[in-house]
Design a protein around this motif. Structure first.
Motif, short mmCIF file in Angstrom:
data_model
loop_
_atom_site.label_atom_id
_atom_site.label_comp_id
_atom_site.label_asym_id
_atom_site.label_seq_id
_atom_site.Cartn_x
_atom_site.Cartn_y
_atom_site.Cartn_z
N LEU A 1 0.84 -1.20 0.00
CA LEU A 1 0.00 0.00 0.00
C LEU A 1 0.87 1.25 0.00
O LEU A 1 0.61 2.21 -0.74
CB LEU A 1 -0.92 -0.01 1.23
N GLY A 2 1.93 1.24 0.79
CA GLY A 2 2.87 2.36 0.80
C GLY A 2 3.56 2.51 -0.54
O GLY A 2 3.76 3.63 -1.02
N LEU A 3 3.92 1.40 -1.16
CA LEU A 3 4.55 1.43 -2.48
C LEU A 3 3.59 2.04 -3.50
O LEU A 3 3.97 2.94 -4.26
CB LEU A 3 4.96 0.02 -2.92
N LEU A 4 2.36 1.58 -3.51
CA LEU A 4 1.36 2.07 -4.46
C LEU A 4 1.14 3.57 -4.31
O LEU A 4 0.95 4.28 -5.29
CB LEU A 4 0.04 1.32 -4.27
N GLY B 1 7.79 7.62 -5.90
CA GLY B 1 8.76 6.85 -6.68
C GLY B 1 8.09 5.82 -7.57
O GLY B 1 8.49 5.62 -8.73
N PHE B 2 7.07 5.16 -7.05
CA PHE B 2 6.32 4.18 -7.83
C PHE B 2 5.61 4.88 -8.99
O PHE B 2 5.65 4.41 -10.13
CB PHE B 2 5.32 3.44 -6.94
N ALA B 3 4.95 6.01 -8.69
CA ALA B 3 4.25 6.76 -9.74
C ALA B 3 5.23 7.22 -10.81
O ALA B 3 4.94 7.15 -12.01
CB ALA B 3 3.52 7.96 -9.13
N ARG B 4 6.40 7.68 -10.38
CA ARG B 4 7.40 8.13 -11.35
C ARG B 4 7.84 6.98 -12.25
O ARG B 4 7.95 7.14 -13.48
CB ARG B 4 8.60 8.72 -10.62
N ARG B 5 8.10 5.81 -11.67
CA ARG B 5 8.49 4.65 -12.49
C ARG B 5 7.39 4.30 -13.49
O ARG B 5 7.66 3.99 -14.65
CB ARG B 5 8.83 3.45 -11.61
N PHE B 6 6.14 4.36 -13.03
CA PHE B 6 5.01 4.06 -13.92
C PHE B 6 4.96 5.06 -15.07
O PHE B 6 4.80 4.67 -16.23
CB PHE B 6 3.70 4.08 -13.12
N ILE B 7 5.11 6.32 -14.76
CA ILE B 7 5.07 7.37 -15.78
C ILE B 7 6.22 7.20 -16.77
O ILE B 7 6.02 7.28 -17.98
CB ILE B 7 5.09 8.77 -15.12
N GLU B 8 7.42 6.95 -16.25
CA GLU B 8 8.58 6.79 -17.12
C GLU B 8 8.48 5.54 -17.98
O GLU B 8 8.74 5.58 -19.19
CB GLU B 8 9.87 6.77 -16.29
N GLN B 9 8.08 4.42 -17.39
CA GLN B 9 8.00 3.16 -18.14
C GLN B 9 6.95 3.22 -19.24
O GLN B 9 7.10 2.57 -20.28
CB GLN B 9 7.70 2.00 -17.20
N ASN B 10 5.91 4.00 -19.02
CA ASN B 10 4.84 4.10 -20.00
C ASN B 10 4.91 5.37 -20.83
O ASN B 10 3.98 5.67 -21.58
CB ASN B 10 3.48 3.98 -19.30
N GLN B 11 5.99 6.14 -20.66
CA GLN B 11 6.22 7.38 -21.40
C GLN B 11 5.01 8.31 -21.35
O GLN B 11 4.47 8.73 -22.36
CB GLN B 11 6.61 7.06 -22.84
N LEU B 12 4.58 8.60 -20.11
CA LEU B 12 3.36 9.39 -19.90
C LEU B 12 3.62 10.84 -19.46
O LEU B 12 2.66 11.55 -19.18
CB LEU B 12 2.48 8.70 -18.85
N THR B 13 4.86 11.26 -19.42
CA THR B 13 5.16 12.60 -18.90
C THR B 13 4.37 13.66 -19.64
O THR B 13 3.66 14.47 -19.02
CB THR B 13 6.68 12.90 -18.98
N VAL C 1 2.41 -2.90 -9.32
CA VAL C 1 2.70 -3.00 -7.89
C VAL C 1 2.89 -4.46 -7.50
O VAL C 1 3.78 -4.79 -6.71
CB VAL C 1 1.64 -2.29 -7.01
N ASN C 2 2.10 -5.35 -8.07
CA ASN C 2 2.28 -6.78 -7.81
C ASN C 2 3.63 -7.26 -8.33
O ASN C 2 4.32 -8.02 -7.64
CB ASN C 2 1.14 -7.59 -8.43
N ALA C 3 4.03 -6.81 -9.51
CA ALA C 3 5.31 -7.23 -10.08
C ALA C 3 6.48 -6.73 -9.23
O ALA C 3 7.44 -7.46 -8.98
CB ALA C 3 5.44 -6.73 -11.52
N GLU C 4 6.40 -5.47 -8.79
CA GLU C 4 7.49 -4.93 -7.97
C GLU C 4 7.56 -5.63 -6.62
O GLU C 4 8.65 -5.92 -6.13
CB GLU C 4 7.33 -3.41 -7.79
N MET C 5 6.44 -5.91 -6.01
CA MET C 5 6.45 -6.62 -4.73
C MET C 5 6.94 -8.05 -4.92
O MET C 5 7.64 -8.59 -4.06
CB MET C 5 5.06 -6.61 -4.09
N ARG C 6 6.62 -8.64 -6.03
CA ARG C 6 7.10 -9.99 -6.32
C ARG C 6 8.63 -9.99 -6.41
O ARG C 6 9.29 -10.87 -5.86
CB ARG C 6 6.49 -10.47 -7.63
N GLN C 7 9.18 -9.02 -7.13
CA GLN C 7 10.63 -8.93 -7.25
C GLN C 7 11.28 -8.69 -5.89
O GLN C 7 12.33 -9.26 -5.58
CB GLN C 7 11.02 -7.81 -8.22
N ARG C 8 10.67 -7.86 -5.06
CA ARG C 8 11.20 -7.62 -3.71
C ARG C 8 11.19 -8.90 -2.89
O ARG C 8 12.16 -9.21 -2.20
CB ARG C 8 10.37 -6.55 -2.99
N GLU C 9 10.08 -9.62 -2.94
CA GLU C 9 9.96 -10.88 -2.19
C GLU C 9 11.03 -11.88 -2.63
O GLU C 9 11.67 -12.52 -1.79
CB GLU C 9 8.58 -11.51 -2.39
#
Length: 167
Positions: free
Chosen positions: A19-22, A26-38, A104-112
């Motif tokens: 929930l904190g990650l979501l 930083g999470f929002a920024r990664r989402f924006i950058e990965q999807n080229q949404l700036t 968020v699920n993918a990032e938490m999976r990688q962390r786990e």
């Protein structure tokens, strides 16, 4: 039990970390950058948010996204987490909401998996160094628990949040 006495967490963090990650910038920024949404996010902001002559900036897009576009709420009674997106295009809104949940699920999976790998490496080193049979058995049980955690993490894509109603 031994892990708990030693202050070691073998998983079961609940939903506070995801929930904190979501909710994090930083999470929002990664989402924006990965999807080229700036540029898309900046263009969709209000006139108040735009400054003439300023080039699109990911920091500004992240601020707009977390302040005005994405909303994350948790129902205190049920514990259910809701993610909503306020955007002018319904198809884009649904895509972003679904993609955010998957990310968020993918990032938490990688962390786990990274935490489990580090734990397993440590436990295996300690197992090799220990001559006490009782301690070896305890470490072996901890390794078994950690391996179960790895298998469960690999088994599902919904590590942090189970999606009940996709957008």
């Amino acid at each position: 039990g031994l892990a708990g006495l030693a202050g070691i967490n073998l998983g079961g963090r609940g939903k506070q970390e995801p929930l904190g990650l979501l909710r994090s910038a930083g999470f929002a920024r990664r989402f924006i950058e990965q999807n080229q949404l700036t540029e898309t996010v900046i263009a969709g902001g209000s006139a108040f948010d735009k400054v003439a002559g300023d080039p699109p900036d990911v920091r500004k897009a992240t601020e707009l996204f977390t302040r005005s576009i994405m909303k994350v709420t948790e129902d205190p009674k049920t514990g259910l987490v809701s993610l909503s997106i306020a955007w002018r295009d319904a198809a884009q809104t649904a895509k972003w909401a679904n993609d955010l949940a998957h990310q968020v699920n993918a990032e938490m999976r990688q962390r786990e998996l990274a935490e489990s790998e580090a734990s397993l490496n440590y436990l295996n080193r300690e197992l090799g160094r220990t001559v006490n049979v009782t301690l070896q058995q305890s470490i072996a049980k901890m390794i078994e628990s950690e391996m179960q955690r790895v298998l469960l993490t690999h088994r599902t894509d919904e590590v942090a949040f189970r999606i009940i109603d996709a957008a």
